[in-house]
Design a protein around this motif. Structure first.
Motif, short mmCIF file in Angstrom:
data_model
loop_
_atom_site.label_atom_id
_atom_site.label_comp_id
_atom_site.label_asym_id
_atom_site.label_seq_id
_atom_site.Cartn_x
_atom_site.Cartn_y
_atom_site.Cartn_z
N LYS A 155 32.81 37.93 31.97
CA LYS A 155 34.01 38.37 32.67
C LYS A 155 35.22 37.54 32.28
CE LYS A 155 35.74 39.04 37.41
NZ LYS A 155 35.40 38.89 38.86
N THR A 157 39.73 37.52 33.19
CA THR A 157 40.81 38.14 33.95
C THR A 157 42.17 37.67 33.42
OG1 THR A 157 40.76 36.37 35.61
CG2 THR A 157 39.46 38.35 36.06
N THR A 198 46.23 42.36 38.50
CA THR A 198 45.11 41.63 37.91
C THR A 198 44.26 42.59 37.08
OG1 THR A 198 45.00 40.07 39.76
CG2 THR A 198 43.03 40.28 38.38
N THR A 200 40.86 43.00 34.84
CA THR A 200 39.54 42.40 34.64
C THR A 200 38.87 43.04 33.43
OG1 THR A 200 39.26 41.99 37.01
CG2 THR A 200 37.27 41.99 35.66
#
Length: 294
Positions: A155, A157, A198, A200
């Motif tokens: 992951k 961001t 945001t 991701t």
């Protein structure tokens, strides 16, 4: 467990890096994109059957499949063509143009080495080639991992600044003059407003290409999933070194314009189309009385 996964990823990374050294390396991925749009139809006065037709057409335009062809430095992202299966087939084109007329409609090329992009767009019956510099994202690496298909993904961001989304209104032509003026005033106030979003991303080290769908790139592996505000993009298929390779070249179709110039043109033309439709509607509403003679 994490150490074991890291070792496996490292081995796969080394093996894949060897494959990347081949001059003819190429990959092909399929991505499914879905955008959500919340619209309140309760005050529009539109009949229920018409609302259902509009929702079906919106779904047809907000759910898309893309083909992503990439090598070590460049890529082409292009929407797959599909037959319009919504009610009335091609009907309601005017509404669709007003909603989605400024959207990308052709090949999107990006080169992560030269940091340039080129997008083929069609708007109002004309073809444009929108050229710009590649956006640089300040990615933050997170600790979370998950599997997407057979690929271990990590992951990341980032925070991006975007114009505030304008509220879409159906049935605006039936509004009173005062309501329309109020809506225009609100839209004008929002024109220069910005909001922080945001984004991701989930990327895999198993395919160490610093690329991804659309405008997204800049991570140490291919991006397989993106969550960007109300849009979700997910990779559904990957083929490495397909039998039938294609040449990845920068598109050349259309009048060359910058992204800023193109965005400004779309806003202006859309406003002109809306005002023209409103004027025609007003003339139609008042035309009968004007033709009567004593």
């Amino acid at each position: 467990m994490k150490k074991f996964l890291f070792k496996i990823s490292t081995i796969v990374l080394l093996l894949f890096s060897f494959l990347l050294k081949a001059q003819d390396f190429q990959g092909k991925a399929t991505y499914f994109s879905k955008t959500t749009m919340d619209i309140d139809f309760s005050k529009t006065g539109i009949p229920a059957d018409r609302i259902q037709m509009i929702k079906e057409r919106m779904k047809n335009n907000l759910e898309k499949t893309y083909e992503f062809t990439f090598d070590k430095t460049a890529s082409i992202y292009k929407q797959e063509e599909k037959i319009d299966q919504s009610p009335n087939g091609g009907g309601g084109g005017g509404m669709r143009m007003m909603m989605f007329g400024g959207g990308a409609s052709g090949k999107y090329y990006k080169n992560i080495q030269t940091k340039v992009t080129a997008q083929e767009n069609e708007f109002s019956g004309k073809f444009f080639l929108v050229k710009d510099s590649l956006t640089t994202y300040n990615w933050k690496m997170e600790q979370e991992t998950k599997m997407i298909g057979n690929y271990l993904c990590f992951k990341a961001t980032t925070i991006v600044e975007r114009p505030v989304k304008r509220e879409f209104q159906f049935g605006r032509g039936s509004q009173s003059d005062s309501d329309r003026k109020e809506a225009d005033k609100k839209e004008e106030a929002q024109k220069n407003m910005k909001e922080l979003i945001t984004v991701t991303a989930w990327y895999t080290l198993d395919i160490p290409v610093s690329n991804g769908p659309g405008e997204y790139w800049g991570l140490p592996g291919l991006i397989l999933e993106i969550s960007d505000d109300n849009m979700q993009i997910l990779c559904t298929k990957i083929v490495i070194n397909p039998k039938d390779k294609v040449e990845i070249t920068e598109p050349s179709k259309g009048k060359v314009v910058s992204q800023k110039a193109y965005d400004e043109m779309v806003v202006e033309k859309t406003k002109e189309m809306r005002e023209r439709m409103q004027n025609e509607r007003q003339k139609s509403d008042g035309g009968g009385a004007g033709r009567m003679r004593p």
